[in-house]
Design a protein around this motif. Structure first.
Motif, PDB file in Angstrom:
ATOM      1  N   ASN A  56      65.463  29.269  35.143  1.00  0.00           N
ATOM      2  CA  ASN A  56      67.096  29.104  35.861  1.00  0.00           C
ATOM      3  C   ASN A  56      67.937  28.198  34.737  1.00  0.00           C
ATOM      4  OD1 ASN A  56      66.198  29.651  37.774  1.00  0.00           O
ATOM      5  ND2 ASN A  56      64.838  28.343  38.810  1.00  0.00           N
TER       6      ASN A  56
ATOM      7  N   ASP B 181      67.465  32.661  42.444  1.00  0.00           N
ATOM      8  CA  ASP B 181      66.272  31.828  42.323  1.00  0.00           C
ATOM      9  C   ASP B 181      65.109  32.475  42.761  1.00  0.00           C
ATOM     10  OD1 ASP B 181      63.677  30.581  41.612  1.00  0.00           O
ATOM     11  OD2 ASP B 181      64.943  28.916  41.806  1.00  0.00           O
TER      12      ASP B 181
ATOM     13  N   GLU C  47      60.353  25.490  48.725  1.00  0.00           N
ATOM     14  CA  GLU C  47      59.522  24.259  48.463  1.00  0.00           C
ATOM     15  C   GLU C  47      60.872  23.529  49.914  1.00  0.00           C
ATOM     16  OE1 GLU C  47      57.626  23.121  46.099  1.00  0.00           O
ATOM     17  OE2 GLU C  47      57.518  24.957  45.662  1.00  0.00           O
TER      18      GLU C  47
ATOM     19  N   PHE D 100      64.900  24.481  45.485  1.00  0.00           N
ATOM     20  CA  PHE D 100      64.234  24.195  44.340  1.00  0.00           C
ATOM     21  C   PHE D 100      64.858  24.830  43.127  1.00  0.00           C
ATOM     22  CE2 PHE D 100      60.412  23.506  41.636  1.00  0.00           C
ATOM     23  CZ  PHE D 100      60.476  21.663  42.021  1.00  0.00           C
ATOM     24  N   HIS D 101      64.829  24.501  41.992  1.00  0.00           N
ATOM     25  CA  HIS D 101      65.173  25.266  40.862  1.00  0.00           C
ATOM     26  C   HIS D 101      64.591  24.795  39.264  1.00  0.00           C
ATOM     27  CE1 HIS D 101      67.961  27.126  44.095  1.00  0.00           C
ATOM     28  NE2 HIS D 101      68.599  26.205  43.545  1.00  0.00           N
ATOM     29  N   GLY D 102      63.263  23.673  40.021  1.00  0.00           N
ATOM     30  CA  GLY D 102      63.007  23.177  38.259  1.00  0.00           C
ATOM     31  C   GLY D 102      62.812  22.147  38.142  1.00  0.00           C
TER      32      GLY D 102
ATOM     33  N   VAL E 100      62.145  32.811  41.547  1.00  0.00           N
ATOM     34  CA  VAL E 100      61.017  32.189  41.466  1.00  0.00           C
ATOM     35  C   VAL E 100      59.301  32.071  41.561  1.00  0.00           C
ATOM     36  CG1 VAL E 100      59.291  30.611  39.767  1.00  0.00           C
ATOM     37  CG2 VAL E 100      61.792  30.680  39.472  1.00  0.00           C
TER      38      VAL E 100
ATOM     39  N   GLY F 181      61.054  26.684  35.497  1.00  0.00           N
ATOM     40  CA  GLY F 181      62.609  26.294  35.348  1.00  0.00           C
ATOM     41  C   GLY F 181      63.143  26.580  34.190  1.00  0.00           C
TER      42      GLY F 181
HETATM   43  C1  PLP Z   1      58.518  27.128  41.270  1.00  0.00           C
HETATM   44  C2  PLP Z   1      59.477  27.218  41.271  1.00  0.00           C
HETATM   45  C3  PLP Z   1      60.748  26.522  39.968  1.00  0.00           C
HETATM   46  C4  PLP Z   1      59.894  26.079  39.109  1.00  0.00           C
HETATM   47  O1  PLP Z   1      59.032  27.198  38.177  1.00  0.00           O
HETATM   48  P1  PLP Z   1      58.068  26.163  37.001  1.00  0.00           P
HETATM   49  O2  PLP Z   1      57.206  27.451  36.819  1.00  0.00           O
HETATM   50  O3  PLP Z   1      57.711  25.059  37.658  1.00  0.00           O
HETATM   51  O4  PLP Z   1      59.366  25.538  36.080  1.00  0.00           O
HETATM   52  C5  PLP Z   1      61.978  26.787  40.327  1.00  0.00           C
HETATM   53  N1  PLP Z   1      62.597  27.924  41.220  1.00  0.00           N
HETATM   54  C6  PLP Z   1      61.587  27.521  42.382  1.00  0.00           C
HETATM   55  C7  PLP Z   1      61.990  28.057  43.437  1.00  0.00           C
HETATM   56  C8  PLP Z   1      60.491  27.899  42.193  1.00  0.00           C
HETATM   57  O5  PLP Z   1      59.649  27.706  43.399  1.00  0.00           O
END
Ligand code: PLP
Length: 404
Positions: A109, A223, A195, A138-140, A225, A106
């Motif tokens: 991002n 993103d 997500e 989903f970005h946080g 993540v 999060g």
């Molecule tokens: C999990 C996730 C986030 C958020 O990461 P956190 O470490 O929980 O803040 C952001 N973007 C994507 C695509 C994610 O899967």
């Protein structure tokens, strides 16, 4: 004398924003976990795509303990060797020229979005601030990132949301053509929605976003993540797509279980994050950086990356075999070791019902929305653990089908 904590303590002492399972794991090794009662589980959840090398991988334990005996924290008033080594390693392995370190996805991002706005502000002026993202993305959970994310349930009920954010449809370039203009500063997208249901982007979609961003001088933000740090079978998913972003965010598997995040960008964009524009007390923490460096260097090797592709095929074969027997899945999809099995119409919305059954059978898995069973295991999960985990999953699915 202090008592051993129990699951009931969660309801007594913790803010009620989660509903954790009844079992309380106390120990992990590789792709296995043990709970307070000594029950053993196979881990296909990987701490939600975080434990990239499983639990307590010796390489990460060594990196963490070695650093723990040297230096824990300095703040950003000083730099430190592990942070510099991690940044250099990420630059050498990717498109990036510059790295910003933080402690979560999060936050990475949040930094990416602020950088994009600031860059556009400095280059073009106040008007160029619009952000395009996608439904179901989903970005946080920071307020900016839930607002850019495409799941309104996460941003509603917290007062006025930040403005200038619009949402297109994932894998639908026309929807973006209708939204993007000269006031757009950035397009933010997951190369594979995590997500949102384990939905890989079409290659033409990502290339189309790149072209649109170039046409309007907007920044393309990937993103990664969830997809990054080896998860899809390359260090970052963009490398397989052959589409290069201006900003990329990484967290989850990057730290293998130690909280760390990174934002990668280019020399064209980075100067907008000038002294004082942004920061984080823990960003570049030596412990986090030492672990992340060890994780990246271990994962970004031909052996490990090839192994991820092999395990992907193995997961697919097992899931298809379960499906031939029980007919519960409509589609099995994903990349590398981020795999989704969407439920067949007769089991619409029932993926979440598999999780407690699987846990009873000794398997931890995940969902991505109520209709997709998600797996994000260790990138080095032993094949024997895949086979045993799948046998347990088959028993859970059989019980779902039998209505138990
Ligand atoms: C999990 C996730 C986030 C958020 O990461 P956190 O470490 O929980 O803040 C952001 N973007 C994507 C695509 C994610 O899967």
């Amino acid at each position: 004398m202090s008592q051993t904590p129990t699951r009931a303590d969660f309801d007594h002492y913790m803010v009620p924003n989660y509903a954790p399972q009844k079992a309380v794991p106390v120990r992990g090794e590789g792709s296995r976990l043990w709970d307070q009662e000594g029950r053993e589980y196979i881990d296909f959840a990987g701490g939600i795509a975080v434990n990239g090398l499983g639990h307590c991988h010796p390489v990460l334990v060594e990196a963490l303990t070695a650093q723990a005996n040297k230096l824990w924290h300095l703040s950003n008033v000083y730099t430190n060797e592990p942070a510099l080594a991690l940044a250099r390693s990420l630059v050498e392995r990717t498109f990036a020229d510059k790295v910003y370190l933080c402690s979560s996805g999060g936050e990475a991002n949040e930094a990416a979005l602020k950088l994009a706005r600031r860059w556009a502000h400095d280059q073009h002026g106040e008007h160029k601030h619009r952000i395009v993202s996608f439904s179901q993305s989903f970005h946080g959970r920071t307020f900016f990132t839930v607002s850019v994310g495409g799941q309104p349930k996460y941003s509603q009920g917290f007062g006025p949301v930040p403005g200038g954010i619009v949402h297109g449809q994932f894998n639908d370039l026309d929807s973006v053509r209708n939204l993007i203009d000269d006031d757009t500063c950035a397009v933010m997208v997951e190369p594979m929605q995590g997500e949102g249901g384990i939905i890989p982007a079409d290659p033409e979609f990502l290339q189309g976003l790149r072209d649109l961003c170039d046409a309007f001088d907007a920044l393309l933000i990937f993103d990664e993540v969830q997809t990054g740090a080896g998860r899809t079978g390359s260090l970052y998913a963009y490398q397989q797509y052959g589409v290069t972003p201006d900003i990329l965010t990484s967290a989850k598997s990057l730290g293998g279980g130690f909280p760390v995040g990174a934002m990668l960008t280019t020399d064209r964009v980075a100067p907008a994050m000038a002294i004082g524009t942004h920061g984080s007390t823990y960003g570049g923490n030596p412990l986090a950086s030492a672990v992340a460096l060890a994780a990246v260097e271990y994962i970004d090797t031909p052996e490990v990356l090839e192994g991820i592709k092999r395990r992907h095929d193995l997961f697919r074969e097992h899931l298809e075999a379960i499906n031939r027997q029980h007919g519960v899945f409509r589609e099995i999809r994903g990349m590398g070791l981020l795999i989704g099995a969407e439920m067949a119409p007769a089991y619409e919305g029932r993926a979440k019902d598999i999780l407690p059954l699987a846990l009873e059978e000794g398997l931890m898995a995940l969902i991505a929305g109520p209709n997709v069973l998600r797996m994000a295991p260790s990138l080095v999960i032993p094949e024997a653990d895949v086979a045993e985990g799948m046998a347990r999953l088959e028993r859970a699915v059989a019980r779902l089908v039998a209505g138990q």
